[in-house]
Each structure stands twice: as C-alpha cells, then as structure tokens.
Scaffold this motif. Structure first.
Motif, short mmCIF file in Angstrom:
data_model
loop_
_atom_site.label_atom_id
_atom_site.label_comp_id
_atom_site.label_asym_id
_atom_site.label_seq_id
_atom_site.Cartn_x
_atom_site.Cartn_y
_atom_site.Cartn_z
N GLY A 43 -35.54 -26.39 22.62
CA GLY A 43 -34.96 -25.22 22.27
C GLY A 43 -35.79 -25.63 20.80
N VAL A 44 -35.53 -24.97 19.90
CA VAL A 44 -35.74 -24.56 18.58
C VAL A 44 -35.24 -25.59 17.66
CG1 VAL A 44 -36.48 -22.46 16.90
CG2 VAL A 44 -35.99 -22.10 19.50
N LEU A 45 -36.78 -26.12 16.43
CA LEU A 45 -36.09 -26.19 14.82
C LEU A 45 -36.67 -25.67 13.44
CD1 LEU A 45 -36.30 -28.81 13.28
CD2 LEU A 45 -38.86 -29.33 13.45
N VAL A 46 -35.81 -25.20 12.77
CA VAL A 46 -36.17 -24.45 11.89
C VAL A 46 -36.50 -25.52 10.52
CG1 VAL A 46 -35.08 -22.92 9.99
CG2 VAL A 46 -33.77 -22.91 12.43
N TRP A 47 -37.72 -25.35 10.13
CA TRP A 47 -38.19 -25.63 9.55
C TRP A 47 -38.50 -25.63 8.35
CZ3 TRP A 47 -39.22 -31.79 9.22
CH2 TRP A 47 -40.41 -31.72 8.12
N ASP A 48 -38.23 -26.54 6.55
CA ASP A 48 -38.20 -26.01 5.75
C ASP A 48 -37.85 -24.51 5.02
OD1 ASP A 48 -38.86 -28.38 4.92
OD2 ASP A 48 -40.58 -27.49 4.22
N PRO A 49 -36.16 -24.23 5.17
CA PRO A 49 -35.72 -22.67 5.67
C PRO A 49 -36.36 -22.25 4.76
CG PRO A 49 -34.31 -24.66 5.91
CD PRO A 49 -35.37 -25.72 6.26
N THR A 50 -36.02 -20.89 4.36
CA THR A 50 -36.94 -19.77 3.16
C THR A 50 -35.19 -20.06 2.08
OG1 THR A 50 -36.26 -18.65 4.07
CG2 THR A 50 -38.70 -19.04 4.06
N GLY A 51 -34.68 -19.59 0.94
CA GLY A 51 -34.07 -19.47 0.74
C GLY A 51 -33.53 -18.33 0.52
N LEU A 52 -33.43 -17.47 1.59
CA LEU A 52 -32.64 -16.69 1.95
C LEU A 52 -32.10 -16.25 3.57
CD1 LEU A 52 -31.11 -13.73 1.39
CD2 LEU A 52 -33.49 -12.62 1.19
N ALA A 53 -31.39 -16.34 3.92
CA ALA A 53 -30.97 -16.35 5.43
C ALA A 53 -31.17 -14.87 5.21
CB ALA A 53 -29.92 -16.97 5.48
N ASP A 54 -31.15 -14.54 6.30
CA ASP A 54 -31.21 -12.68 6.57
C ASP A 54 -31.53 -12.85 7.69
OD1 ASP A 54 -34.30 -11.41 7.40
OD2 ASP A 54 -34.92 -13.82 6.44
N MET A 108 -41.23 -21.37 5.75
CA MET A 108 -40.37 -21.47 6.53
C MET A 108 -41.25 -21.46 8.37
SD MET A 108 -36.71 -20.74 8.47
CE MET A 108 -36.94 -18.38 8.74
N GLN A 109 -41.64 -22.98 8.69
CA GLN A 109 -42.02 -22.31 10.46
C GLN A 109 -40.87 -22.47 11.41
OE1 GLN A 109 -44.10 -25.50 8.18
NE2 GLN A 109 -45.48 -24.24 7.67
N VAL A 110 -41.17 -22.17 12.71
CA VAL A 110 -40.19 -22.31 13.47
C VAL A 110 -41.12 -23.12 14.40
CG1 VAL A 110 -38.78 -20.53 14.85
CG2 VAL A 110 -39.09 -20.08 12.35
N VAL A 111 -40.52 -23.67 15.55
CA VAL A 111 -41.20 -24.32 16.55
C VAL A 111 -40.16 -24.04 17.49
CG1 VAL A 111 -42.25 -26.94 17.46
CG2 VAL A 111 -41.92 -26.19 15.21
N ARG A 112 -40.78 -23.75 18.74
CA ARG A 112 -40.45 -23.57 20.23
C ARG A 112 -40.33 -24.79 20.69
NH1 ARG A 112 -40.97 -17.60 22.95
NH2 ARG A 112 -38.86 -17.78 24.65
N THR A 113 -39.42 -24.95 21.30
CA THR A 113 -40.11 -25.87 23.06
C THR A 113 -38.91 -25.09 23.54
OG1 THR A 113 -38.07 -27.50 22.06
CG2 THR A 113 -40.54 -27.98 20.93
N PRO A 114 -39.47 -26.01 24.90
CA PRO A 114 -38.22 -26.00 26.34
C PRO A 114 -37.26 -25.70 26.05
CG PRO A 114 -40.50 -26.87 26.83
CD PRO A 114 -40.39 -27.25 25.19
N MET A 126 -43.18 -17.94 7.88
CA MET A 126 -41.94 -16.74 7.05
C MET A 126 -42.20 -17.00 5.81
SD MET A 126 -39.04 -16.58 10.34
CE MET A 126 -39.93 -16.21 11.55
N HIS A 127 -42.12 -16.30 4.98
CA HIS A 127 -41.92 -16.20 3.79
C HIS A 127 -41.07 -15.17 3.03
CE1 HIS A 127 -46.05 -17.83 2.81
NE2 HIS A 127 -46.31 -16.96 3.93
N ALA A 128 -40.11 -15.78 1.76
CA ALA A 128 -39.00 -15.22 1.12
C ALA A 128 -39.92 -15.53 0.11
CB ALA A 128 -38.00 -16.12 0.85
N GLU A 129 -40.69 -14.18 -0.52
CA GLU A 129 -42.04 -14.44 -1.68
C GLU A 129 -40.63 -14.20 -2.56
OE1 GLU A 129 -44.33 -14.87 -2.24
OE2 GLU A 129 -45.22 -15.31 -0.34
N GLY A 130 -41.14 -14.76 -3.97
CA GLY A 130 -39.81 -14.19 -5.42
C GLY A 130 -38.46 -15.27 -5.32
#
Length: 209
Positions: free
Chosen positions: A20-31, A12-18, A1-5
C-alpha cells in the motif's frame, strides 16, 4: 508534490509499496486530481505528518482518500486542531509494513517523526525526515533545529541522541521538506553533520570565532 502559496508550501511525498501507500507530510490543500492519482497507486496505509506544522489538511486528505487513517504522534497531540474518527494515536516506533516504518526522534517537536523505507531507491534505502533532520542546500550536510524561523539550534545532547537513534538505519537517500535532499551516502552525512553540530555548540571551535 508542492502546494505553493498554501500553508507554508510544504512538500508531500508518496511512498508506494506492494502492501500500500504512505502519504507523508500532506500539503495544505487536498485536491481531487492528486487524490485520484494517489488512490490509483493502491490502498492508502496511512497519512502521516512528520510534525504539527504539517497537520493542516490531513483530515481533508483522509476524506479524499476514502477515510484513510491519519496517524498522530501522541507526544504532539496537543497541537491537533481538528479531531476526527480517522485520527489514530501512535508513539515510539511503528511498522506500517514489513518494509516501511515510522520512528519518533523528537527535537524539532517532541513527537517529530521520520519514515524509513529500506527498499526505496532500488534497495539503497530512503529516509523521509521532514524538518527533523534538514538537508542543507549543499546536499552534503544537514541541520538540526528547534526553530527554523528563529534560527535556534538544538542542543548538543539532543542532536547526539537523534544521530544515535538513526545510526542503525541504512539509507543512501534522505528527503527533508521543501524538496531538500541528499541523494547519496545520506546515512554517513547525517552522522558527520551531527558530530560537527555537537562540536560547535559545545564550544570546541570557539577559537575560530
């Protein structure tokens, strides 16, 4: 996922496991829309930035995801600009689940971190490397840099150490930042690139320059 500009436009990468989820390198905008989608995948285990350049909106993402824990490597804690109760320190290696782990490699920053997901890519294994190990545009080699804007490479000793620290991990695919990736034989290509880097910075190929 990109937050261009926004910020440096990181991926940002999102890893889904049985479990739960890891949010990796979150973008600079939380929408809101993206946060709702992530929440629909399962409980958020953690929000993790591979290094301080990705810290910007991590607490905002936590708020949008029900106060999910934000894990900050203690080696880089001095760069944290926003303290909060959701921030939790960690160091070394950390198992988020039985099949998803964080490992400190250093180099780009002292606390630069990778995430290893051995069950990813259908069991082939995935390494999320941030800027610690950067997949090159050829998708066959990687770079090891202290500073990307200033084109400062890491020393031979540090690159050899990083390569040794991931040598025991199996991962056919590796994703760096900005959608740079190696999607086959990534573990072998990282080791080959490390040997190449070490040889050049030690001057073993000076006769070619």
């Amino acid at each position: 996922m990109h937050a261009e500009g926004v910020g440096i436009g990181q991926t940002m990468q999102v890893v889904r496991t049985p479990e739960g989820v890891l949010v990796w390198d979150p973008t600079g905008l939380a929408d809101v829309a993206t946060a709702r989608w992530i929440a629909s995948l399962g409980p958020v285990l953690a929000i993790v930035a591979s290094h301080p350049h990705m810290y910007g909106a991590q607490v905002g993402w936590s708020r949008a995801l029900g106060d999910a824990p934000v894990l900050v490597n203690t080696a880089d804690a001095e760069w944290l600009q926003r303290s909060d109760d959701v921030v939790q320190p960690w160091s070394g290696s950390l198992d988020l689940t039985e099949g998803l782990a964080l490992r400190t490699l250093g180099g780009h920053f002292p606390g630069s971190t990778v995430a290893h997901w051995p069950d990813g890519a259908g069991g082939a294994g995935v390494l999320l490397a941030g800027d610690t190990i950067m997949a090159n545009p050829d998708r066959r080699t990687v770079s090891f840099m202290r500073s990307y804007p200033n084109r400062l490479p890491l020393s031979a000793g540090v690159v050899a150490r990083i390569a040794a620290d991931v040598a025991d991990l199996h991962y056919r695919a590796m994703w760096s930042n900005f959608s740079n990736a190696i999607t086959d034989d990534a573990d072998t290509r990282v080791q080959d690139s490390a040997r190449r880097h070490v040889a050049w910075v030690r001057g073993e190929h000076d006769d070619l320059t």
